[in-house]
Design a protein around this motif. Sequence first.
Motif, PDB file in Angstrom:
ATOM      1  N   SER A 291      36.778  14.878 -14.627  1.00 14.15           N
ATOM      2  CA  SER A 291      36.224  13.708 -13.949  1.00 14.15           C
ATOM      3  C   SER A 291      37.275  12.967 -13.135  1.00 14.15           C
ATOM      4  CB  SER A 291      35.585  12.774 -14.972  1.00 14.15           C
ATOM      5  OG  SER A 291      36.567  12.346 -15.903  1.00 14.15           O
ATOM      6  N   GLY A 292      38.446  12.770 -13.675  1.00 15.12           N
ATOM      7  CA  GLY A 292      39.445  11.956 -13.004  1.00 15.12           C
ATOM      8  C   GLY A 292      40.319  12.761 -12.066  1.00 15.12           C
ATOM      9  N   ALA A 293      41.043  12.022 -11.218  1.00 19.33           N
ATOM     10  CA  ALA A 293      41.995  12.655 -10.313  1.00 19.33           C
ATOM     11  C   ALA A 293      43.249  13.045 -11.096  1.00 19.33           C
ATOM     12  CB  ALA A 293      42.345  11.710  -9.165  1.00 19.33           C
ATOM     13  N   ARG A 294      44.053  13.887 -10.494  1.00 17.91           N
ATOM     14  CA  ARG A 294      45.262  14.368 -11.164  1.00 17.91           C
ATOM     15  C   ARG A 294      46.281  13.242 -11.253  1.00 17.91           C
ATOM     16  NH1 ARG A 294      48.480  18.837 -12.283  1.00 17.91           N
ATOM     17  NH2 ARG A 294      50.691  18.582 -11.802  1.00 17.91           N
ATOM     18  N   GLU A 295      46.712  12.969 -12.462  1.00 17.86           N
ATOM     19  CA  GLU A 295      47.772  12.002 -12.708  1.00 17.86           C
ATOM     20  C   GLU A 295      48.932  12.727 -13.382  1.00 17.86           C
ATOM     21  OE1 GLU A 295      46.317   8.839 -15.023  1.00 17.86           O
ATOM     22  OE2 GLU A 295      44.864   8.138 -13.526  1.00 17.86           O
ATOM     23  N   GLU A 296      50.082  12.615 -12.794  1.00 16.79           N
ATOM     24  CA  GLU A 296      51.243  13.337 -13.303  1.00 16.79           C
ATOM     25  C   GLU A 296      52.015  12.477 -14.298  1.00 16.79           C
ATOM     26  OE1 GLU A 296      53.502  14.494  -9.942  1.00 16.79           O
ATOM     27  OE2 GLU A 296      52.205  16.223  -9.465  1.00 16.79           O
ATOM     28  N   MET A 297      52.673  13.152 -15.226  1.00 13.96           N
ATOM     29  CA  MET A 297      53.560  12.498 -16.191  1.00 13.96           C
ATOM     30  C   MET A 297      54.803  13.367 -16.353  1.00 13.96           C
ATOM     31  SD  MET A 297      51.570  13.383 -19.775  1.00 13.96           S
ATOM     32  CE  MET A 297      52.670  12.348 -20.716  1.00 13.96           C
ATOM     33  N   THR A 298      55.882  12.741 -16.710  1.00 11.22           N
ATOM     34  CA  THR A 298      57.128  13.506 -16.857  1.00 11.22           C
ATOM     35  C   THR A 298      57.026  14.453 -18.047  1.00 11.22           C
ATOM     36  OG1 THR A 298      58.128  11.823 -18.271  1.00 11.22           O
ATOM     37  CG2 THR A 298      58.461  11.603 -15.893  1.00 11.22           C
ATOM     38  N   LEU A 299      57.770  15.514 -17.939  1.00  9.22           N
ATOM     39  CA  LEU A 299      57.777  16.498 -19.025  1.00  9.22           C
ATOM     40  C   LEU A 299      58.355  15.896 -20.300  1.00  9.22           C
ATOM     41  CD1 LEU A 299      57.209  19.403 -19.848  1.00  9.22           C
ATOM     42  CD2 LEU A 299      59.479  20.034 -19.005  1.00  9.22           C
ATOM     43  N   ARG A 300      59.258  14.932 -20.162  1.00  7.91           N
ATOM     44  CA  ARG A 300      59.829  14.296 -21.355  1.00  7.91           C
ATOM     45  C   ARG A 300      58.761  13.538 -22.131  1.00  7.91           C
ATOM     46  NH1 ARG A 300      64.315  12.699 -23.813  1.00  7.91           N
ATOM     47  NH2 ARG A 300      64.376  10.652 -24.782  1.00  7.91           N
ATOM     48  N   GLY A 397      48.732  14.783 -16.342  1.00  9.27           N
ATOM     49  CA  GLY A 397      48.593  13.788 -17.392  1.00  9.27           C
ATOM     50  C   GLY A 397      47.585  14.153 -18.454  1.00  9.27           C
ATOM     51  N   ASP A 398      46.616  15.052 -18.124  1.00 10.19           N
ATOM     52  CA  ASP A 398      45.618  15.460 -19.110  1.00 10.19           C
ATOM     53  C   ASP A 398      46.202  16.363 -20.188  1.00 10.19           C
ATOM     54  OD1 ASP A 398      43.558  14.011 -17.954  1.00 10.19           O
ATOM     55  OD2 ASP A 398      43.081  15.620 -16.533  1.00 10.19           O
ATOM     56  N   VAL A 399      47.463  16.746 -20.024  1.00  9.67           N
ATOM     57  CA  VAL A 399      48.112  17.552 -21.067  1.00  9.67           C
ATOM     58  C   VAL A 399      48.164  16.778 -22.373  1.00  9.67           C
ATOM     59  CG1 VAL A 399      50.327  18.529 -21.763  1.00  9.67           C
ATOM     60  CG2 VAL A 399      49.433  19.002 -19.489  1.00  9.67           C
ATOM     61  N   SER A 400      48.373  15.460 -22.268  1.00 13.13           N
ATOM     62  CA  SER A 400      48.428  14.650 -23.487  1.00 13.13           C
ATOM     63  C   SER A 400      47.098  14.680 -24.235  1.00 13.13           C
ATOM     64  CB  SER A 400      48.810  13.215 -23.148  1.00 13.13           C
ATOM     65  OG  SER A 400      47.859  12.646 -22.264  1.00 13.13           O
ATOM     66  N   LYS A 401      45.968  14.857 -23.496  1.00 14.02           N
ATOM     67  CA  LYS A 401      44.668  14.963 -24.169  1.00 14.02           C
ATOM     68  C   LYS A 401      44.567  16.283 -24.924  1.00 14.02           C
ATOM     69  CE  LYS A 401      42.168  12.134 -20.776  1.00 14.02           C
ATOM     70  NZ  LYS A 401      41.028  12.105 -19.814  1.00 14.02           N
ATOM     71  N   LEU A 402      45.034  17.359 -24.298  1.00 12.72           N
ATOM     72  CA  LEU A 402      44.969  18.668 -24.971  1.00 12.72           C
ATOM     73  C   LEU A 402      45.891  18.746 -26.176  1.00 12.72           C
ATOM     74  CD1 LEU A 402      44.725  21.295 -22.085  1.00 12.72           C
ATOM     75  CD2 LEU A 402      42.971  20.639 -23.722  1.00 12.72           C
ATOM     76  N   CYS A 403      46.882  17.845 -26.231  1.00 10.55           N
ATOM     77  CA  CYS A 403      47.760  17.843 -27.405  1.00 10.55           C
ATOM     78  C   CYS A 403      47.019  17.393 -28.650  1.00 10.55           C
ATOM     79  CB  CYS A 403      48.963  16.940 -27.163  1.00 10.55           C
ATOM     80  SG  CYS A 403      50.084  17.555 -25.874  1.00 10.55           S
ATOM     81  N   CYS A 404      45.890  16.709 -28.458  1.00 10.05           N
ATOM     82  CA  CYS A 404      45.067  16.297 -29.593  1.00 10.05           C
ATOM     83  C   CYS A 404      44.216  17.479 -30.042  1.00 10.05           C
ATOM     84  CB  CYS A 404      44.195  15.124 -29.184  1.00 10.05           C
ATOM     85  SG  CYS A 404      43.086  14.559 -30.488  1.00 10.05           S
ATOM     86  N   HIS A 405      44.308  17.836 -31.287  1.00 12.36           N
ATOM     87  CA  HIS A 405      43.598  19.013 -31.784  1.00 12.36           C
ATOM     88  C   HIS A 405      42.090  18.865 -31.665  1.00 12.36           C
ATOM     89  CE1 HIS A 405      47.276  20.179 -34.445  1.00 12.36           C
ATOM     90  NE2 HIS A 405      47.423  20.556 -33.186  1.00 12.36           N
ATOM     91  N   GLY A 406      41.587  17.652 -31.881  1.00 10.51           N
ATOM     92  CA  GLY A 406      40.145  17.458 -31.785  1.00 10.51           C
ATOM     93  C   GLY A 406      39.626  17.674 -30.370  1.00 10.51           C
ATOM     94  N   PHE A 407      40.325  17.107 -29.376  1.00 13.21           N
ATOM     95  CA  PHE A 407      39.901  17.288 -27.988  1.00 13.21           C
ATOM     96  C   PHE A 407      40.060  18.742 -27.546  1.00 13.21           C
ATOM     97  CE2 PHE A 407      40.555  17.127 -23.368  1.00 13.21           C
ATOM     98  CZ  PHE A 407      39.418  16.433 -22.975  1.00 13.21           C
ATOM     99  N   LYS A 408      41.128  19.354 -27.982  1.00 15.61           N
ATOM    100  CA  LYS A 408      41.336  20.759 -27.632  1.00 15.61           C
ATOM    101  C   LYS A 408      40.227  21.631 -28.210  1.00 15.61           C
ATOM    102  CE  LYS A 408      44.566  24.572 -28.411  1.00 15.61           C
ATOM    103  NZ  LYS A 408      45.808  24.999 -29.081  1.00 15.61           N
TER     104      LYS A 408
END
Length: 558
Positions: A291-300, A397-408
């Motif tokens: 749904s959302g646009a791509r939002e980037e976050m640092t690898l750290r 930025g959606d990588v942080s969502k996939l880090c959640c086991h429930g969302f994944k």
Amino acid sequence: SSPLLSRSSEAMANEVESVGGGADPLVVGGGDHLLPIDLHYDKLIDWLVDRNKVPQDWRKRLKTLHNKLRHALDTTNHKEEDKELDGERRLAEEILVTLRGDLPDETVVPNGYHVLCELKSKLLEEGTTTAGIFGGPSGLAGDLHKLLKLYDRDGLSLVETAQFLVRATDYEIPSLQTKLDRIYAQVDDTERRQREYAKSMEACASNFRDACREWSVDPVDVEKGDDAALCKNLRGLPVELDKCVKEIKSGKVQDAIKYYRSFTEFVRDQVSSSGQGGEDDALKALDELLSGAREEMTLRLAYESVLPSDGRSASPDAAVAIVGLDDAPGNGESGEPTLSWDIDVTGGAEEGGEGEPTLSWDIDVGASGAGAIEAVNADATSSSSEEEEGLEGVVDGDVSKLCCHGFKQRILDDLWELSAFLGQRLAEGESQSGFWRDADSVDTKELLSSVGSIAGQLTCQEVERLDSLRNSRTREKIMRTLKQKQSQEGKYLEMIRAVEKRREGLQRESLGLRPKLKALVDHTKLLKRSVEQAISKQYDNRPVNVIGKINETLSSVL
């Protein structure tokens, strides 16, 4: 060497001796007295008894003679009048040790006629013996002279030598040779096992290095048991998840969702028996991700989001809390942090009287407190710089969502839902008449391949392996496995050292047996020649050969 037999015998020039005994045939001719006499080594005693060279009761006489010999050489349990002979007997013991050399003990090679002749000669050379009344030697040398005369009178020297030849040939030499062969075989076995252990140790070391390389762990951390070092591998998890997010947002998944929604709307509106459609709540996780646009976050930041709570490093801002100081710099007069514990016991002394003691602990940290803070800050800065290595770059930025086991798991459920739908459509065939067909042409096979590929990336072995490191039990299990691999190398090293120690012991044992075997063989050869010469003298120097297994045994010893 000393002669083994001194008694004379009549000339028997015309007599021919045979091995088995019996009547002696007359020989006619001048050269027949040089025919050899062949005597089998284990028939030699019977041959001597049959020809009356030794008495029939030779066993009894030989036993009596041996008892007298032991009494003469014994340094203990003598009467008072024999005490003066103790020094000579001790000297005889030293001479016997020298004469016997590397021969086995007396139970194997007794002090027989040949050794006693040598001992008598050495005692006479030492000059410790004086002449007796009748001109013969006195003392221990005199006793030995009398015993040797008994040997010569009854021919016991021959039967004693023959008895030893049988025992040495049948028992003693083969026994020592068997021991040496067994030791050599054990030495070869230890060398073989050492090579195998070294090869296994190298394989274990290689496996341990490969395992450490696989998990990016330093062997020092494995030795310490620091399972937090495994969290460094989690740097690769955001990168792998970022690939999956890019694939989901590539457009193929959106086409598959559109195709799925078109089909479900057709079924709800056209095929439903009620004629009323409800709200479609399928594929909500994919909709949320798209749904959302791509939002980037640092690898750290992405790395910190996947770190478990026990794997995160302390922030440098917590340095003061770690040291445990209450006052910050600048609050005191000196501008340095101080730590003061004031303990005041109430009910103290009043004016003019004794009161209860007062206890006060004033601890000034001073420069040491500031130095501790600087040390903690330096450690935190170095740890932070180490962690920042390899964390350059950005991810979705959606990588942080996939880090959640429930969302994944919800994303995987939606992908498998799409995959099942596309597979069913592909199995039924899109060209069937009388059923729904999408107005837009869709390559169902390509969409199925794309959706299956994304699901495979989210559940691939690398992602599952990295994701499992977020569990402390998994890290502890991996660390135990690594420590076990590391300990295997040490176990093989201990086994190699044990095998080397065993081989050294066997080699020392063989070094002690080889001289004994050689001395026993040489002594047996000497006695064999002496008995052949003694019998030859009794038959006008006719050649005498002791034959049988004895020759093979003596020649086979290396």
